[in-house]
Design an enzyme around this catalytic site. Structure first.
Site, mmCIF file in Angstrom:
data_model
loop_
_atom_site.group_PDB
_atom_site.id
_atom_site.type_symbol
_atom_site.label_atom_id
_atom_site.label_comp_id
_atom_site.label_asym_id
_atom_site.label_seq_id
_atom_site.Cartn_x
_atom_site.Cartn_y
_atom_site.Cartn_z
ATOM 1 N N GLN A 185 -8.926 -17.021 20.726
ATOM 2 C CA GLN A 185 -8.539 -17.295 19.337
ATOM 3 C C GLN A 185 -7.047 -17.010 19.142
ATOM 4 O O GLN A 185 -6.554 -15.946 19.509
ATOM 5 C CB GLN A 185 -9.385 -16.419 18.383
ATOM 6 N N ASP A 227 -10.928 -25.798 24.602
ATOM 7 C CA ASP A 227 -10.000 -26.093 23.503
ATOM 8 C C ASP A 227 -9.119 -27.290 23.856
ATOM 9 O O ASP A 227 -8.479 -27.875 22.988
ATOM 10 C CB ASP A 227 -9.093 -24.878 23.238
ATOM 11 N N LYS A 243 -17.504 -19.738 14.706
ATOM 12 C CA LYS A 243 -17.732 -20.389 15.993
ATOM 13 C C LYS A 243 -18.948 -19.787 16.701
ATOM 14 O O LYS A 243 -19.761 -20.495 17.284
ATOM 15 C CB LYS A 243 -16.475 -20.273 16.871
#
Ligand code: NDP
Length: 292
Positions: free
Chosen positions: A97, A120, A53
């Protein structure tokens, strides 16, 4: 034979579009989109996702803020870090994460992320708005958004179609079903308690497979000509590979390719789109901060 939807190529096109927009944002407004990627602990898989990412950010000109925290950090200390990022004007998106270590309540931490930085798209307010008619979430979850983008960029219309989603998780199955509904498909969700999934899936013009069950969906479960988006990413033993395994989807690719109209491969289908959508959400978050 099915047309194979090349997720890698589509994701690259989107990344190029994002890079152009990031450049013009910087030229016109002196604003560089920023994404904070928070990782707790040293899980190998999480580290490799985070690396990917951060690298993807760098490639399109998004500034990544690396927050690497020790495994034994307390829940409150982690929440303090999230609050700091919420207050940082250079950070437009925050990604924590998952999974977090067992002593930390993930739901509690995720709900501390400011809704306008929830790139997200997992915040209950964003999911709630996705479910409601006439409401627009600030962000769509990346993998579901990537699935819809694959359909639209392949010229597959959703409106009025019969869609079946296999799986109902918070991160894939449920939001992708809601997105399809918003796009005017008639949606059925199949899960582990569904009886005779096979015949339900066989009625679908569009199948989104997100069960995490290696090659569960066979060729004769698919309606001829259907569009099949395979989210599943499962490792199966393969002694012929150096690493001893290979990745397969939830769909039996060989069989499905003879029946479906369109089909995504695993790897190289949905996976690259997830990262591209994260970058897109971060860019959109930064654009919202431009004074009108
Ligand atoms: P979860 O394990 O959270 O959810 C799986 C879902 O599938 C559950 O709703 C479960 O039902 C359902 N299910 C399980 N077995 C069956 C079955 N035999 N028939 C019908 N439904 C079934 O997984 P995720 O949603 O997180 O991920 C799904 C897959 O997608 C995984 O392979 C994952 O690796 C992959 N993935 C890929 C991403 C990408 O970017 N390519 C991103 C995220 C995930 P129930 O609710 O009843 O338990």
């Amino acid at each position: 034979m099915a047309k194979i939807i090349d997720g890698k190529a589509i994701a690259q096109t989107i990344r190029n579009e994002i890079a152009d927009e990031v450049r013009s944002l910087s030229d016109s407004y002196n604003k560089v989109p920023g994404l904070a990627v928070v990782i707790v602990g040293t899980r190998k898989d999480s580290q490799s996702y985070v690396r990917m990412k951060r690298k993807a950010c760098a490639e399109v000109g998004i500034r990544s803020f690396d927050v690497d925290l020790p495994e034994d950090i307390s829940e409150n200390e982690l929440i303090d870090q999230v609050h700091k990022l919420n207050a940082d004007l250079d950070v437009h998106g925050i990604l924590v994460q998952l999974p977090l270590p067992k002593h930390i309540n993930e739901e509690k931490v995720l709900s501390e992320i400011s809704i306008d930085k929830d790139v997200d798209g997992f915040h209950p307010l964003n999911i709630g708005k996705l479910a409601m008619k006439g409401r627009e979430p600030l962000f769509l979850p990346c993998t579901p958004k990537g699935c819809l983008e694959l359909l639209s960029r392949s010229g597959i219309s959703v409106k009025g179609k019969r869609a079946v989603v296999v799986g109902r998780s918070n991160i894939v199955g449920l939001p992708v079903a809601l997105l399809l509904l918003k796009a005017d498909a008639t949606v059925t969700i199949v899960h582990s308690h569904t009886q005779d999934s096979e015949s339900i899936i066989r009625e679908a013009d569009i199948v989104i497979a997100a069960a995490g069950q290696a090659m569960m969906i066979k060729g004769d479960w698919i309606k001829p000509g259907a569009a099949v988006i395979d989210v599943g990413t499962n490792s199966v033993d393969d002694p012929s590979k150096k690493v001893g395994y290979r990745l397969v989807g939830d769909v039996d690719f060989q069989e499905a390719s003879k029946v479906a109209g369109w089909l995504t491969p695993v790897p190289g289908g949905v996976g690259p789109m997830t990262v591209a959508m994260l970058l897109k959400n971060t860019l959109d978050a930064a654009k919202r901060k431009i004074p009108q």
